[in-house]
Design a protein around this motif. Structure first.
Motif, mmCIF file in Angstrom:
data_model
loop_
_atom_site.group_PDB
_atom_site.id
_atom_site.type_symbol
_atom_site.label_atom_id
_atom_site.label_comp_id
_atom_site.label_asym_id
_atom_site.label_seq_id
_atom_site.Cartn_x
_atom_site.Cartn_y
_atom_site.Cartn_z
ATOM 1 N N PHE A 187 21.874 57.672 51.076
ATOM 2 C CA PHE A 187 21.030 57.027 52.075
ATOM 3 C C PHE A 187 20.965 55.516 51.882
ATOM 4 O O PHE A 187 20.520 54.795 52.785
ATOM 5 N N LEU A 188 21.413 55.018 50.727
ATOM 6 C CA LEU A 188 21.396 53.572 50.473
ATOM 7 C C LEU A 188 22.657 52.874 50.979
ATOM 8 O O LEU A 188 22.681 51.643 51.089
ATOM 9 N N ILE A 189 23.703 53.634 51.284
ATOM 10 C CA ILE A 189 24.979 53.030 51.679
ATOM 11 C C ILE A 189 24.840 52.161 52.931
ATOM 12 O O ILE A 189 25.361 51.034 52.975
ATOM 13 N N PRO A 190 24.152 52.598 54.008
ATOM 14 C CA PRO A 190 23.994 51.709 55.177
ATOM 15 C C PRO A 190 23.273 50.410 54.832
ATOM 16 O O PRO A 190 23.577 49.353 55.410
ATOM 17 N N LEU A 191 22.324 50.472 53.907
ATOM 18 C CA LEU A 191 21.630 49.251 53.490
ATOM 19 C C LEU A 191 22.597 48.283 52.823
ATOM 20 O O LEU A 191 22.535 47.066 53.046
ATOM 21 N N VAL A 192 23.511 48.803 52.024
ATOM 22 C CA VAL A 192 24.523 47.960 51.385
ATOM 23 C C VAL A 192 25.409 47.313 52.445
ATOM 24 O O VAL A 192 25.792 46.136 52.334
ATOM 25 N N VAL A 193 25.736 48.064 53.505
ATOM 26 C CA VAL A 193 26.546 47.516 54.597
ATOM 27 C C VAL A 193 25.829 46.341 55.250
ATOM 28 O O VAL A 193 26.433 45.291 55.535
ATOM 29 N N VAL A 194 24.525 46.476 55.489
ATOM 30 C CA VAL A 194 23.750 45.394 56.098
ATOM 31 C C VAL A 194 23.725 44.168 55.188
ATOM 32 O O VAL A 194 23.888 43.028 55.644
ATOM 33 N N LEU A 195 23.554 44.369 53.893
ATOM 34 C CA LEU A 195 23.538 43.249 52.956
ATOM 35 C C LEU A 195 24.880 42.531 52.931
ATOM 36 O O LEU A 195 24.940 41.298 52.864
ATOM 37 N N LEU A 196 25.972 43.299 52.982
ATOM 38 C CA LEU A 196 27.302 42.682 53.025
ATOM 39 C C LEU A 196 27.481 41.877 54.304
ATOM 40 O O LEU A 196 28.121 40.823 54.307
ATOM 41 N N ASN A 197 26.895 42.364 55.396
ATOM 42 C CA ASN A 197 26.951 41.613 56.647
ATOM 43 C C ASN A 197 26.133 40.333 56.541
ATOM 44 O O ASN A 197 26.542 39.271 57.037
ATOM 45 N N MET A 198 24.970 40.405 55.889
ATOM 46 C CA MET A 198 24.141 39.208 55.703
ATOM 47 C C MET A 198 24.878 38.143 54.901
ATOM 48 O O MET A 198 24.708 36.945 55.121
ATOM 49 N N LEU A 199 25.737 38.604 53.988
ATOM 50 C CA LEU A 199 26.523 37.673 53.181
ATOM 51 C C LEU A 199 27.780 37.199 53.899
ATOM 52 O O LEU A 199 28.533 36.378 53.365
ATOM 53 N N GLY A 200 28.021 37.716 55.109
ATOM 54 C CA GLY A 200 29.190 37.307 55.880
ATOM 55 C C GLY A 200 30.479 38.006 55.478
ATOM 56 O O GLY A 200 31.563 37.571 55.880
ATOM 57 N N LEU A 201 30.388 39.095 54.727
ATOM 58 C CA LEU A 201 31.584 39.788 54.256
ATOM 59 C C LEU A 201 32.027 40.908 55.184
ATOM 60 O O LEU A 201 33.210 41.254 55.207
ATOM 61 N N VAL A 202 31.095 41.492 55.944
ATOM 62 C CA VAL A 202 31.424 42.610 56.836
ATOM 63 C C VAL A 202 30.882 42.293 58.226
ATOM 64 O O VAL A 202 29.678 42.449 58.477
ATOM 65 N N PRO A 203 31.722 41.848 59.175
ATOM 66 C CA PRO A 203 31.254 41.558 60.535
ATOM 67 C C PRO A 203 31.007 42.846 61.319
ATOM 68 O O PRO A 203 31.607 43.891 61.051
ATOM 69 N N ALA A 204 30.107 42.761 62.290
ATOM 70 C CA ALA A 204 29.787 43.938 63.108
ATOM 71 C C ALA A 204 30.986 44.395 63.915
ATOM 72 O O ALA A 204 31.136 45.581 64.190
ATOM 73 N N SER A 205 31.846 43.460 64.303
ATOM 74 C CA SER A 205 33.034 43.831 65.080
ATOM 75 C C SER A 205 33.940 44.777 64.292
ATOM 76 O O SER A 205 34.531 45.705 64.858
ATOM 77 N N ALA A 206 34.034 44.568 62.977
ATOM 78 C CA ALA A 206 34.847 45.455 62.141
ATOM 79 C C ALA A 206 34.223 46.844 62.061
ATOM 80 O O ALA A 206 34.936 47.863 62.082
ATOM 81 N N LEU A 207 32.891 46.915 62.005
ATOM 82 C CA LEU A 207 32.217 48.210 61.975
ATOM 83 C C LEU A 207 32.467 48.974 63.263
ATOM 84 O O LEU A 207 32.692 50.193 63.240
ATOM 85 N N SER A 208 32.428 48.267 64.406
ATOM 86 C CA SER A 208 32.679 48.918 65.688
ATOM 87 C C SER A 208 34.118 49.402 65.796
ATOM 88 O O SER A 208 34.392 50.498 66.294
ATOM 89 N N ARG A 209 35.048 48.572 65.314
ATOM 90 C CA ARG A 209 36.462 48.915 65.421
ATOM 91 C C ARG A 209 36.809 50.144 64.589
ATOM 92 O O ARG A 209 37.598 50.997 65.006
ATOM 93 N N PHE A 210 36.212 50.236 63.421
ATOM 94 C CA PHE A 210 36.551 51.336 62.509
ATOM 95 C C PHE A 210 35.508 52.454 62.515
ATOM 96 O O PHE A 210 35.482 53.285 61.613
ATOM 97 N N ARG A 211 34.654 52.493 63.548
ATOM 98 C CA ARG A 211 33.578 53.489 63.586
ATOM 99 C C ARG A 211 34.085 54.929 63.470
ATOM 100 O O ARG A 211 33.544 55.721 62.674
ATOM 101 N N PRO A 212 35.114 55.344 64.233
ATOM 102 C CA PRO A 212 35.572 56.749 64.099
ATOM 103 C C PRO A 212 36.032 57.083 62.680
ATOM 104 O O PRO A 212 35.759 58.185 62.172
ATOM 105 N N TYR A 213 36.724 56.145 62.048
ATOM 106 C CA TYR A 213 37.215 56.394 60.691
ATOM 107 C C TYR A 213 36.050 56.432 59.685
ATOM 108 O O TYR A 213 36.069 57.215 58.732
ATOM 109 N N ILE A 214 35.041 55.575 59.932
ATOM 110 C CA ILE A 214 33.881 55.568 59.037
ATOM 111 C C ILE A 214 33.135 56.893 59.129
ATOM 112 O O ILE A 214 32.703 57.455 58.110
#
Length: 266
Positions: A187-214
């Motif tokens: 349950f903590l994994i999505p929080l880590v994703v948000v923190l990585l986005n806050m740091l500029g390492l994971v853009p939302a566009s990449a999450l949308s593009r790879f959503r089916p694979y995720i």
């Protein structure tokens, strides 16, 4: 010059910083406070052992009720394999409860030791992470506890009718604790994703593009990570993770838009 003299030679700087030996002494003192808190809480937990034992074994008893009575007195039961295992079990459960109850104390000691070396913005993000991570982790463990009776019942149902399933309590408790920890961490994994986005390492566009694979990876992770391995428990881990991922994606998208507007204003 002795090692202690060398440590003392690291003098305080103009910012009032502590010497290396001072940091070591502070770490020792904070560890001592944390350990003492765990010992005191463990002793206190010794007196509520019966209630804790009922709470931990309740999923098994519920799973046996779901399966119903079996012919030939082959109903699954919990057992202790050795003479001294009852005492060992009580010590282990009391220690586990002691670590949990003393959590606020030893976590504060850890934070008090680390916080002075952080910048103000780092402290803000660390406090935000702790504030959100705690209920998420607790929520994951609660979901795991709720799913345990069904998962245990599915696994026990594979026992042939002519065989009585004698489950050793230490193995059962390891199974329960491992399941709850896996759910809590997942349950903590999505929080880590948000923190990585806050740091500029994971853009939302990449999450949308790879959503089916995720989503596929989430279900594979749930299938591998759940100790019971049954589809019911797997879905009860994967579905909340997918929902939390969608929430994390929305937050990342909002943050990216905010960051873009701030860049245009500069």
């Amino acid at each position: 010059m002795t090692a202690l003299d060398q440590l003392d030679s690291v003098e305080e700087t103009g910012g009032g910083r502590m010497s290396l030996r001072g940091h070591i002494v502070e770490l020792r003192n904070r560890l001592l406070i944390g350990v003492l808190a765990i010992v005191v809480c463990t002793v206190a937990a010794w007196f509520v052992y019966d209630e804790a034992f009922k709470l931990l074994t309740s999923p098994f008893q519920e799973s046996v009720r779901q399966l119903g009575p079996k012919a030939g007195d082959t109903t699954p039961i919990l057992t202790l394999p050795g003479v001294g295992d009852a005492l060992t079990l009580r010590i282990k459960i009391s220690a586990l409860i002691g670590v949990v109850l003393a959590g606020p104390i030893w976590l504060y000691q850890l934070w008090a030791f680390i916080a002075p070396g952080l910048h103000r913005s780092e402290k803000k993000w660390a406090m935000l992470f702790a504030g959100i991570a705690t209920p998420l982790f607790a929520g994951g463990m609660a979901v795991a506890y709720w799913t345990l009776p069904k998962g245990i019942a599915i696994l026990i149902s594979f026992t042939p009718e002519s065989i009585q399933n004698l489950i050793e309590i230490p193995h059962y408790l390891d199974f329960v604790i491992r399941t709850m920890l896996v759910f809590g961490i997942a349950f903590l994994i999505p929080l880590v994703v948000v923190l990585l986005n806050m740091l500029g390492l994971v853009p939302a566009s990449a999450l949308s593009r790879f959503r089916p694979y995720i989503i596929l990876v989430i279900f594979v992770f749930a299938a591998v990570a759940t100790p019971s391995g049954d589809p019911f428990t797997m879905c009860l881990l994967a579905v909340p993770m997918c929902l939390l991922f969608f929430v994390a994606e929305v937050i990342c998208r909002i943050n990216d838009k905010r960051r873009s507007r701030a860049a245009l204003e500069v």
